[in-house]
Scaffold this active site. Structure first.
Site, mmCIF file in Angstrom:
data_model
loop_
_atom_site.group_PDB
_atom_site.id
_atom_site.type_symbol
_atom_site.label_atom_id
_atom_site.label_comp_id
_atom_site.label_asym_id
_atom_site.label_seq_id
_atom_site.Cartn_x
_atom_site.Cartn_y
_atom_site.Cartn_z
ATOM 1 N N ASP A 57 137.780 -92.585 -38.784
ATOM 2 C CA ASP A 57 138.437 -91.816 -37.918
ATOM 3 C C ASP A 57 139.508 -92.708 -37.204
ATOM 4 O OD1 ASP A 57 137.926 -88.759 -37.543
ATOM 5 O OD2 ASP A 57 136.763 -89.869 -38.899
ATOM 6 N N HIS B 192 142.297 -93.609 -32.910
ATOM 7 C CA HIS B 192 142.677 -92.008 -33.288
ATOM 8 C C HIS B 192 143.200 -91.181 -32.412
ATOM 9 C CE1 HIS B 192 141.135 -89.076 -36.125
ATOM 10 N NE2 HIS B 192 140.249 -88.390 -35.536
ATOM 11 N N HIS C 251 134.638 -85.794 -32.059
ATOM 12 C CA HIS C 251 135.201 -84.668 -32.776
ATOM 13 C C HIS C 251 134.236 -84.120 -33.521
ATOM 14 C CE1 HIS C 251 139.931 -86.050 -33.107
ATOM 15 N NE2 HIS C 251 139.600 -85.193 -31.961
ATOM 16 N N ASP D 154 133.307 -82.742 -36.291
ATOM 17 C CA ASP D 154 132.739 -82.936 -37.552
ATOM 18 C C ASP D 154 131.918 -84.353 -37.535
ATOM 19 O OD1 ASP D 154 135.343 -84.596 -37.145
ATOM 20 O OD2 ASP D 154 135.791 -84.756 -39.242
ATOM 21 N N HIS D 155 131.830 -84.887 -36.567
ATOM 22 C CA HIS D 155 130.950 -86.320 -36.278
ATOM 23 C C HIS D 155 129.727 -85.885 -35.471
ATOM 24 C CE1 HIS D 155 133.716 -88.800 -38.491
ATOM 25 N NE2 HIS D 155 134.678 -87.974 -38.226
#
Length: 308
Positions: A211, A140, A64, A66-67
């Site tokens: 997550d 997740h 994802h 944001d990582h």
């Protein structure tokens, strides 16, 4: 041997002016390991003045944005120094495609080997001198993994006074005993290591979990950690939203820490709905279950000492 964790970013979903996205750097003496690389990772690394261009390996929980959006900059800036050692990157499926596409589209100049290894099953993914790093499955909205760095047991403490009492002259024989070898003393008597060396001492354990929805199985994976960095994205009352988005509340994170009997737990990956003052609500709810819970903040340093 020193070990310390640096929180480079503690936010989730979107960066805030005072909170970069999730990223943690673990330093074990001369080795550097990066866990996730959200937006703002480079900024924190430079502000901490760390020798981050020599990172040994990067461990990605999932792909994802944001990582991982901070990773291309890390790869490009690492080319500004002479480097012959490969940079290892580990992560679930799609991480190799992300790295290769970023290099191609951005026309990166890379002057060192990059070795990307996708994780398809849990287990040891990286080994070093006296430690290993292991992955385990999380749940997740896409494939996600957690990581633990575990040190091997250390030899027991050598007792020089006892060695002298047993008439073992100081020198090479002491070294043999500390390496687990039997020796013969001045009277011709065999002396075994356990007579002068204490029991093996445990190493340290660092765990990184983000997550994922709450899974009781996570506690088994991170059991006995000296430091657990764990997402606590939501406060009480948001359990349904956490379950839908497959995240955890801070109370659920604390439940894992309690059940795993960890020494310390730092919450991370906060929802942007909470400003820094409101994060105290997450902390208070976590501490009701696990009193040693703490909030992490950008550029925080956490020492991980041996427990004797």
């Amino acid at each position: 041997m020193n070990m310390e964790a640096f929180i480079l970013g503690c936010g989730g979903m979107m960066p805030l002016p005072y909170r970069h996205l999730t990223s943690v750097l673990l330093r074990r003496d001369g080795d550097l390991f990066l866990f996730d690389g959200g937006e703002g990772t480079q900024v924190s690394l430079r502000r901490l003045n760390l020798k981050w261009k020599k990172i040994n390996a990067i461990f990605v929980s999932h792909t994802h944005a944001d990582h991982v959006t901070g990773l291309p900059g890390i790869l490009m800036l690492s080319s500004q120094v002479d480097r012959t050692e490969p940079l290892y990157i580990f992560g679930p499926p799609k991480i190799a495609e992300y790295i290769e596409t970023s290099r191609k589209v951005l026309d990166m100049y890379i002057n060192y080997p990059i070795v990307v290894k996708e994780i398809t099953e849990p287990g040891v993914v990286y080994e070093g001198d006296g430690f290993y790093i292991r992955s385990f499955p999380l749940e997740h909205t896409k494939t996600c993994v957690g990581y633990t760095l575990e040190e091997l047991d250390r030899p027991g403490e050598f007792n020089p006074e006892e060695a002298e009492k047993l008439k073992i002259p100081k020198g090479p024989l002491w070294g043999k005993l500390q390496r687990g070898e039997s020796v013969v003393n001045e009277d011709g008597i065999e002396i075994k290591p356990e007579q002068v060396v204490g029991k093996n001492r445990s190493g340290r354990k660092f765990s990184f979990v983000t997550d994922t929805m709450y899974l009781p199985s996570i506690a088994k994976e991170v059991k006995g950690s000296d430091l657990l960095i764990c997402e606590g994205m939501f406060a009480d009352g948001c359990e349904d939203q956490a379950k839908e988005k497959k995240h955890m509340t801070s109370r659920q994170a604390a439940t894992i820490a309690r059940d795993a009997n960890v020494l310390r737990m730092g919450l991370i990956h906060y929802s942007p709905r909470y400003n820094d003052k409101e994060l105290n609500v997450l902390l208070e709810q976590a501490q009701q279950v696990y009193p040693e819970a703490r909030l992490t903040k950008d550029r925080m340093r956490i020492e991980i000492p041996y427990v004797e």
